[in-house]
Each structure stands twice: as C-alpha cells, then as structure tokens.
Design a protein around this motif. Structure first.
Motif, PDB file in Angstrom:
ATOM      1  N   SER A  72       8.778  -0.961   0.617  1.00 40.92           N
ATOM      2  CA  SER A  72       7.451  -1.178   0.841  1.00 40.92           C
ATOM      3  C   SER A  72       5.824  -0.515   1.437  1.00 40.92           C
ATOM      4  CB  SER A  72       6.897  -2.732   1.012  1.00 40.92           C
ATOM      5  OG  SER A  72       7.086  -2.655   2.128  1.00 40.92           O
TER       6      SER A  72
ATOM      7  N   TRP B 213       4.448   3.224  -6.658  1.00 36.45           N
ATOM      8  CA  TRP B 213       3.610   2.701  -6.183  1.00 36.45           C
ATOM      9  C   TRP B 213       3.577   1.649  -6.351  1.00 36.45           C
ATOM     10  CZ3 TRP B 213      -0.851   0.455  -8.443  1.00 36.45           C
ATOM     11  CH2 TRP B 213      -1.156   0.328 -10.239  1.00 36.45           C
TER      12      TRP B 213
ATOM     13  N   VAL C   2      -3.500  -1.306  -4.450  1.00 36.82           N
ATOM     14  CA  VAL C   2      -4.396  -0.428  -4.182  1.00 36.82           C
ATOM     15  C   VAL C   2      -5.499  -1.308  -4.219  1.00 36.82           C
ATOM     16  CG1 VAL C   2      -4.651  -1.639  -7.009  1.00 36.82           C
ATOM     17  CG2 VAL C   2      -5.928   0.519  -5.675  1.00 36.82           C
TER      18      VAL C   2
ATOM     19  N   ARG D  32      -4.336  -3.933  -1.762  1.00 33.22           N
ATOM     20  CA  ARG D  32      -3.514  -5.512  -2.610  1.00 33.22           C
ATOM     21  C   ARG D  32      -3.099  -5.079  -2.939  1.00 33.22           C
ATOM     22  NH1 ARG D  32      -8.424  -7.710  -6.223  1.00 33.22           N
ATOM     23  NH2 ARG D  32      -6.956  -8.920  -7.399  1.00 33.22           N
ATOM     24  N   TYR D  33      -1.687  -6.469  -2.603  1.00 28.39           N
ATOM     25  CA  TYR D  33      -0.466  -5.725  -2.836  1.00 28.39           C
ATOM     26  C   TYR D  33       0.467  -6.199  -4.121  1.00 28.39           C
ATOM     27  CZ  TYR D  33       0.262  -3.095   1.552  1.00 28.39           C
ATOM     28  OH  TYR D  33       0.366  -2.255   2.387  1.00 28.39           O
ATOM     29  N   THR D  34       1.363  -5.632  -5.100  1.00 32.53           N
ATOM     30  CA  THR D  34       1.741  -5.719  -6.019  1.00 32.53           C
ATOM     31  C   THR D  34       3.033  -6.769  -6.005  1.00 32.53           C
ATOM     32  OG1 THR D  34       3.076  -4.226  -6.956  1.00 32.53           O
ATOM     33  CG2 THR D  34       0.552  -4.195  -7.685  1.00 32.53           C
ATOM     34  N   HIS D  35       3.994  -6.243  -4.724  1.00 32.69           N
ATOM     35  CA  HIS D  35       5.114  -6.403  -4.878  1.00 32.69           C
ATOM     36  C   HIS D  35       6.267  -5.972  -5.867  1.00 32.69           C
ATOM     37  CE1 HIS D  35       3.674  -8.551  -0.777  1.00 32.69           C
ATOM     38  NE2 HIS D  35       3.074  -8.680  -1.299  1.00 32.69           N
ATOM     39  N   ASP D  36       6.254  -4.939  -6.504  1.00 31.63           N
ATOM     40  CA  ASP D  36       6.828  -4.087  -7.509  1.00 31.63           C
ATOM     41  C   ASP D  36       6.528  -2.385  -7.380  1.00 31.63           C
ATOM     42  OD1 ASP D  36       7.765  -3.737  -9.483  1.00 31.63           O
ATOM     43  OD2 ASP D  36       6.550  -4.892 -11.125  1.00 31.63           O
ATOM     44  N   LEU D  37       7.929  -2.272  -7.587  1.00 33.49           N
ATOM     45  CA  LEU D  37       7.948  -1.124  -8.357  1.00 33.49           C
ATOM     46  C   LEU D  37       7.385   0.028  -9.227  1.00 33.49           C
ATOM     47  CD1 LEU D  37      11.304  -1.392  -6.239  1.00 33.49           C
ATOM     48  CD2 LEU D  37       9.075  -0.921  -5.215  1.00 33.49           C
ATOM     49  N   LEU D  38       6.222  -0.148  -9.359  1.00 32.64           N
ATOM     50  CA  LEU D  38       5.664   0.916 -10.848  1.00 32.64           C
ATOM     51  C   LEU D  38       6.069   1.789 -10.482  1.00 32.64           C
ATOM     52  CD1 LEU D  38       1.969  -1.380  -9.691  1.00 32.64           C
ATOM     53  CD2 LEU D  38       4.458  -1.884 -10.942  1.00 32.64           C
TER      54      LEU D  38
END
Lengths: 291, 272
Positions: free
Chosen positions: A78, A113, A116, A119-125
């Motif tokens: 993260s 990333w 943004v 705010r966190y998506t908790h994913d590996l984008l």
C-alpha cells in the motif's frame, strides 16, 4: 575516475549479495502455529508489511517469535508509489519502525497506484505508461528509499486493463522508472505471464527487456483461468508456463532470492513449502549462468 | 490527460456502487482487447474492489452481520462505504466509523438499530484490543515521585463500553452456535444494560464485565482526573456503603494492575 555501478535493489547492494537467501515462503496466518511449533527449515519468510504496522498485540508478538528463528524480508501492498499524491509521512514512519524491528535487508512494494485524494481502493491498479507517470513515480521511490534507508525494489503487477494514454509498453515503463529511481526490481514472473495473456504480448519479450542487474528478488505464484482472461489469484500451485518463465528469468538474472506467494485456499505449510522448493531445481542453471 | 486526472476518473468509476456500470468512462479511459470491452475490463477491478471491501467488513463485524442478516448487511455496507470511503492504507481501519454511522442512520436497521450500534461498538473495540498500541505499564517508581501533572492512565488498546444490550454474550455465543438462533432475538431476550471492558491478555481479546462504579472510575481516569476526584465521581450515585469503598478500590486496582491496564500519563500543567 571510475563511475560506480548501479546495483540491484539499491545503490548499496552489490549484485548477488543477497543470493544466499535462496527460496523463501510467504508467512501466512494459518501457518504460524505450525511454524512456531515445528520450526521447519526455511531460508526466509516474506511478511506483508501492513499486517505488522500496528501498535502492538498478537501480530507483533508473533513476529518477534518468528524473528528469533528466521530471516524476514518485508513486502508492502500500500505504498502506492504510482499514486499522484505525495507519500504519506505516517505510513513511512510506521514502515521504518517495522524495518528496524525486522532488520529486513531490502524492502519491496508494487509499481502501481491505489489511492487518490486520500481515498484508498486497497487494490494494485495498473499505471498509465506515460513519461509523466514514470518521472513522478521515480521521484516518490527515491524519496521513500532515502527515508527508509534500506534498498527498495518495485514489483510488476498483473493487470487486466491498459489505458489509452499510455506512451510505452509496461516493460519500457518499468525500466524508465527503475533507472530514474535507482531502485531494484521484484520480478513477479507469474504477473508477467498473467499480463501477457491478458494483453497479448510475448512474456519473453518482457523478461528479456529487464536489466538483470536490477532484479533483487523474484516472486512465483499460481493463477486462475477464466474464459476471457487470467486472474492473479495466488490460490493454486505454480503452472508449467510460469515455471518455464522462471527458468528463463533465473538463467538471465543468476541466483536470486525467490519467493512463493499463496494467499487464498491456503493448503498446509508442508504443501506450500514443497511447492516453493521446486524452484531449487533451477538453481544450478542460475549458478552456471552467474559464473 | 495528466496522471492525477486519470486516477481521479478511474477511481470514481471503480468506487461507484455495484450496479452502476460506468461504461462511458471505461471507454474513454481503457483500451478494449479482442476478448473484452473496456467496461468488461473495468468490471474486473470493480468486482474485486467491492468483494475485497465487503468481505473485509463482514469479517470484522460478524455480530452486526448476524443482527442485520447477510443481505441487509451487504446493502448497509455499500451505503457505509459510499459515505465513509477508506482513508487508511490498511483495511484494518475500514470499519472505524461504522458505529457512529449506524447511529446516524436509524432508518437502516429500524427496531434493531440500538442493538446493531452496540454490537458495532463492541466489534470495533475488539479490533482495537487485538492490535492497538501498548503504553509502558504503571511502575511503582512513578508513584514515589508523581509530579503535579502525573495521572494514572489506561492502555490505548483498552475500550470501555456502556451498552444497552449484552452484546458481549451474543458475540461469544455467535462463535459457538452460529446460526442456531437469530442474534437479534437472543439479544432482545437478554436486554439489560451492561458495562464492558474490551481488552487483551497474552494476545487474546477478552470482554470483561464491570460494575457501574468501576466503569465510571476507569472512565474518569482515562479522562485525566486525579484519583481522588475520579473516585468521588465514580461513587457519586453508588449503591455501595461508604465502608465498602476501601475494599472495592483495593480489589479493582489490584485487578487492573494484574491485567496490565494501568499506565502513566501526564496532563497539561495549566490543568493541574
């Protein structure tokens, strides 16, 4: 005047300095009881840093017991080095505190990333492969590495989407970032394979583009096949094509610390360890390539 | 398109509630391939996002899930995540605002709202007790030279709860006989205000029932009151006879010290 070479994972670590780490296993909660009781012979464990970036309690108590017996390397999920927002000081402070606790010789996170505007998506984008993104990401990696005071290596992620704005291939982007940042690569050969199937490129083209001197560590894992794409699920043994790619990676890179990830439908520790140790079969090839 | 704009637009498409497809934005941002359209590729990430976050909340709040029922919990979790998106690098903090959010939305669980709020507070306290920070224990040397600003404090991982329902019992029962009796029926049958300390000992989380005076005394200490003031506050409406006070205090302080709850804190000199 002789210009010092830039070495894998950092400006501080000579090539193969960590090759004695050999084959490691990801430390997962269902296995902890078995490991503490039976003390299996394992070269090293990789921990997910975030699971131990806590104030106290059982996670840190267990980690301290593991550290009494084993070498540990930290892997993060993260830091979001590619997010268009600055590094979070509190996150780095907690990570550095954990680094001091574990004595990890290097630390890794993903080239991706995931947050943004806080705010966190908790994913590996996946990143857009642009020069602007490469410059920004490299700057953050340099900042993180300087603050953490240990070598940092970035992992290629598996991806399911590509952006219109991309100006280069994924491997070109990876090279652009690590050359600018002076950091290492955590080469996930399963992720190369998954992305190659999802985006239709030759995984060997990717592999052969990566400067071997930058590769600090290799990841292996299993994946799941769906009708129209492959998902990086870490819930199966490593597949044949990924072992083949690993063999080619290790021939290029020489002896490199290698780790098996198994995160879902986790079988017994012995089964996971057995799967990881299959990588040993390729080490003579790597050693021959290194000499 | 700059990096920040792309990430903002991608995140907006990704975090849109399940059911909203975001096809147009996907087409603008993402390349299709020979097997998947742009929106199908975005959907892989959206499914993963919602599955990860909803599973994480359900895992952290099994008691609230049992009270609401799985389907209703999923609906409320989607609404909660829309109002309170994750602002932490760790999923551990995802449910931190759930108790207050449930309190602000009585329409969601209707008659079961108070019960669900109590359970959410207990389950968040459980997470804090599991891996919350630990301060140095109170040492006798601290008492020898206390200084004007010294106060007895409590461990950060310890949470004190005043609950309208005995959700501690319900939560424990859920682990042993999940599904045998609806949690809300069980709790309603037992409705009875209780005071609970959620703490840990040797890595295991425990719920310890407290007497009302014991609860108020601990709360007063946590708020930085001096011991004498805290004792007066705790016993102001007590049913105990004044003669019982020394014995109670001795028992409680000995238990709290044994459990490692007591620590030292200091307050601003101007407050002394």
């Amino acid at each position: 005047m002789r210009i010092p070479a830039i070495f894998p994972a950092s400006r501080m670590t000579p090539r193969f300095a960590n090759s004695h780490y050999g084959i490691g296993v990801g430390l997962r909660t269902p296995h902890i009881g078995h490991i503490l009781e039976h003390k299996p012979v394992v070269s090293w464990f990789e921990i997910i840093s975030e699971n131990y970036m806590v104030g106290g309690g059982r996670p840190l108590a267990v980690l301290d017991r593991i550290l009494e017996q084993y070498k540990v390397v930290q892997h993060g999920v993260s830091l979001y080095l590619g997010s268009a927002e600055p590094l979070q000081r509190d996150h780095l402070r907690r990570l550095k505190s954990l680094i001091r606790r574990t004595g990890t010789p290097w630390v890794t996170d993903h080239l991706c990333w995931g947050s943004v505007d806080g705010r966190y998506t908790h994913d590996l984008l996946p990143m857009p492969y642009t020069f602007e993104a490469a410059r920004w990401t490299a700057r953050k990696i340099r900042q993180a590495q300087d603050y953490l005071e240990v070598p940092l290596a970035v992992e290629n992620v598996s991806s399911y989407a590509e952006f219109h704005v991309s100006e280069m291939t994924e491997w070109e982007f990876l090279n652009e970032v690590v050359e600018r940042a002076g950091c290492g690569v955590l080469l996930d050969v399963n992720n190369i394979y998954v992305s190659s199937r999802n985006h239709g490129f030759d995984p060997l083209t990717y592999l052969n583009a990566i400067p071997p001197e930058r590769v600090a560590q290799i990841h292996l894992a299993g994946h799941s096949k769906f009708e129209k794409y492959i998902l990086d699920t870490h819930d199966h043994p490593v597949t044949g094509p990924v072992w083949k790619l690993y063999q080619q990676a290790i021939e290029r890179c020489g002896p490199t610390p290698t780790l098996l990830e198994w995160d879902d439908h986790i079988p017994s520790f012995e089964e996971v360890h057995r799967e990881a140790l299959k990588a040993q079969a390729y080490l003579p090839v790597a050693e021959a390539a290194a000499t | 398109m700059r990096l920040l704009e792309l990430q903002r637009r991608m995140a907006a498409a990704l975090l849109a509630p399940p059911g909203k497809r975001g096809r147009k934005e996907a087409v603008r941002l993402i390349k299709p391939n020979d097997r998947l359209s742009a929106s199908e590729r975005l959907a892989i990430y959206r499914r993963s996002y919602w599955a990860r976050l909803l599973d994480s909340l359900a895992e952290d709040f099994p008691g609230v899930t049992a009270i609401a029922g799985r389907r209703r919990f999923r609906r409320l979790a989607v609404q909660y995540l829309r109002d309170c998106p994750s602002r932490s690098f760790t999923l551990r903090d995802l449910g931190a605002q759930l108790p207050d959010w449930l309190q602000r939305h009585p329409e969601i669980l209707g008659a079961h709202q108070d019960l669900a709020v109590d359970m959410a507070r207990l389950e968040w306290a459980h997470i804090v007790a599991f891996d919350g920070a630990q301060s140095p224990l109170l040492d006798p040397e601290h008492l020898l030279e206390p200084g004007p600003g010294m106060r007895i404090g409590l461990q950060p991982y310890l949470t004190l709860l005043e609950l309208a329902y005995p959700v501690d019992e319900v939560r424990v029962a859920l682990q042993s006989d999940a599904g045998q009796q609806p949690a809300r029926r069980k709790a309603a049958r037992l409705a009875n205000p209780v005071f609970v300390a959620v703490h840990r000992s040797e890595g295991t989380v425990y719920y310890r029932r407290l007497e009302p005076e014991e609860f108020h005394l601990l709360q007063a200490l946590r708020r930085g009151r001096a011991i004498s003031s805290a004792v007066r506050f705790a016993f102001r409406h007590s049913r105990h006879a004044p003669a019982d006070l020394p014995r109670l205090l001795e028992t409680w302080f000995a238990a709290w010290a044994r459990l490692g709850w007591l620590t030292v804190t200091s307050i601003d000199r101007h407050q002394v």
